[in-house]
Design a protein around this motif. Structure first.
Motif, PDB file in Angstrom:
ATOM      1  N   LEU A   4      -0.123  -9.039  -0.338  1.00 38.41           N
ATOM      2  CA  LEU A   4      -0.209  -9.163   1.111  1.00 38.41           C
ATOM      3  C   LEU A   4       0.690 -10.316   1.530  1.00 38.41           C
ATOM      4  O   LEU A   4       0.531 -11.439   1.046  1.00 38.41           O
ATOM      5  CB  LEU A   4      -1.657  -9.430   1.552  1.00 38.41           C
ATOM      6  N   LEU A   7       0.048 -11.547   6.332  1.00 41.26           N
ATOM      7  CA  LEU A   7      -0.695 -10.485   7.004  1.00 41.26           C
ATOM      8  C   LEU A   7      -1.482 -11.052   8.180  1.00 41.26           C
ATOM      9  O   LEU A   7      -2.272 -12.001   8.034  1.00 41.26           O
ATOM     10  CB  LEU A   7      -1.640  -9.809   6.015  1.00 41.26           C
ATOM     11  N   ASN A  21      -1.630 -14.601   2.708  1.00 45.67           N
ATOM     12  CA  ASN A  21      -0.832 -14.197   1.552  1.00 45.67           C
ATOM     13  C   ASN A  21      -1.747 -14.116   0.339  1.00 45.67           C
ATOM     14  O   ASN A  21      -2.428 -15.090   0.002  1.00 45.67           O
ATOM     15  CB  ASN A  21       0.285 -15.207   1.286  1.00 45.67           C
ATOM     16  N   LEU A  43      -9.613  -7.300   6.486  1.00 47.95           N
ATOM     17  CA  LEU A  43      -8.517  -7.225   5.517  1.00 47.95           C
ATOM     18  C   LEU A  43      -8.622  -5.947   4.691  1.00 47.95           C
ATOM     19  O   LEU A  43      -7.618  -5.265   4.457  1.00 47.95           O
ATOM     20  CB  LEU A  43      -8.534  -8.462   4.627  1.00 47.95           C
ATOM     21  N   VAL A  47      -5.814  -2.852   4.293  1.00 48.62           N
ATOM     22  CA  VAL A  47      -5.323  -2.346   3.009  1.00 48.62           C
ATOM     23  C   VAL A  47      -5.595  -0.853   2.859  1.00 48.62           C
ATOM     24  O   VAL A  47      -4.754  -0.104   2.355  1.00 48.62           O
ATOM     25  CB  VAL A  47      -5.961  -3.124   1.835  1.00 48.62           C
ATOM     26  N   VAL A  58       1.806  -5.027   3.560  1.00 47.13           N
ATOM     27  CA  VAL A  58       0.894  -4.681   2.480  1.00 47.13           C
ATOM     28  C   VAL A  58       1.730  -3.910   1.463  1.00 47.13           C
ATOM     29  O   VAL A  58       2.205  -2.812   1.742  1.00 47.13           O
ATOM     30  CB  VAL A  58      -0.277  -3.799   2.958  1.00 47.13           C
ATOM     31  N   GLU A  64       5.674  -0.508   0.331  1.00 45.48           N
ATOM     32  CA  GLU A  64       5.047  -0.971   1.570  1.00 45.48           C
ATOM     33  C   GLU A  64       4.161   0.128   2.142  1.00 45.48           C
ATOM     34  O   GLU A  64       4.621   1.260   2.342  1.00 45.48           O
ATOM     35  CB  GLU A  64       6.112  -1.365   2.606  1.00 45.48           C
ATOM     36  N   GLN A  66       1.589  -0.677   4.785  1.00 45.35           N
ATOM     37  CA  GLN A  66       0.919  -1.045   6.032  1.00 45.35           C
ATOM     38  C   GLN A  66       1.144   0.026   7.099  1.00 45.35           C
ATOM     39  O   GLN A  66       2.241   0.537   7.261  1.00 45.35           O
ATOM     40  CB  GLN A  66       1.397  -2.419   6.546  1.00 45.35           C
TER      41      GLN A  66
END
Length: 253
Positions: A4, A7, A21, A43, A47, A58, A64, A66
């Protein structure tokens, strides 16, 4: 396995996760802890694709992800459980696990509707796989029972079973010990280690510090959406900022 980067997610004027992080290494059991409202479940939701972050990345297994849809996240190899048990209560224990297998079914909708030979063969393989998972989780003797008739601890194990059915590389456990008695927590601790030995990386959110300190390799601590500490269980237990923020100056027990 999971990284992460800076984020952040905001809901209106509230920053629920703030420039976090985190790195979760392949094969470890990683703990995510913090007081209520620290941003742990938020969080998890980022994810697993439930929320799209306001900013940051993410990165799962080098890709990646996200903002990716939850079903696609699952297909990539991330499975999760929930704070509140989320089962198909009127379906049998076996059927609940088979649902998890179907997330990676190859025959698709038309095969299911037409009951093709290939679909029937796949369905049999899914059934056998689901029974193997139930045996691993010590639930095989409850396979034909309705999920609603299981004890609380058994329902927790069933939800984990369904998550395992999708063959995850990374398993997200959101407060799996919530509502469990002491014996059930001991069994859960052993089960998490057993799952990890299968080669599955585990990311765990949990309030029970005894369980967290017993099973995790590394821990990240959040407070008000920010990361305030990272380290192995021994270093976290004696971190003054963690003790003050999480436990009000008390001691981990």
């Amino acid at each position: 396995m999971l990284r992460l980067e800076d984020l952040t997610i905001k809901f209106g004027g509230l920053t629920a996760v703030n420039s976090v992080n985190v790195e979760v290494q392949d094969g470890e059991i990683f703990g995510l802890i913090g007081p209520n409202g620290a941003g742990k479940t938020t969080l998890f939701n980022i994810v697993s694709g439930v929320y799209k972050p306001t900013s940051g990345k993410v990165i799962f297994d080098g890709e990646e992800v996200q903002g990716t849809q939850p079903y696609r996240i699952n297909q990539l190899g991330i499975a999760r459980t929930y704070q509140n048990i989320n089962l198909f209560k009127k379906m049998t224990v076996l059927e609940n696990v088979m649902v998890g297998c179907h997330s990676k079914s190859k025959e698709g909708l038309w095969g299911a509707l037409l009951k093709t030979p290939a679909q029937k063969q796949e369905e049999e393989r899914i059934k056998e796989k689901s029974l193997d998972i139930l045996k691993f989780m010590d639930l095989q003797h409850k396979a034909m029972m309705k999920a609603s008739n299981l004890s609380y601890g058994e329902q927790r194990r069933l939800e984990i079973s369904r998550a395992l059915a999708s063959d995850p590389k990374l398993l997200l456990l959101d407060e799996p010990a919530a509502g469990m008695n002491g014996k059930e927590k001991e069994e859960l601790s052993d089960l998490i280690k057993k799952i990890n030995k299968l080669g599955i990386t585990v990311l765990l959110v949990e309030h029970d510090m005894k369980l967290v300190m017993k099973v995790t390799d590394n821990i990240c601590v959040l407070n008000y959406g920010k990361k305030i500490a990272y380290g192995d269980p021994a270093s976290i237990q004696c971190n003054k900022e963690v003790i003050e923020a999480y436990l009000g100056g008390g001691e981990f027990v």
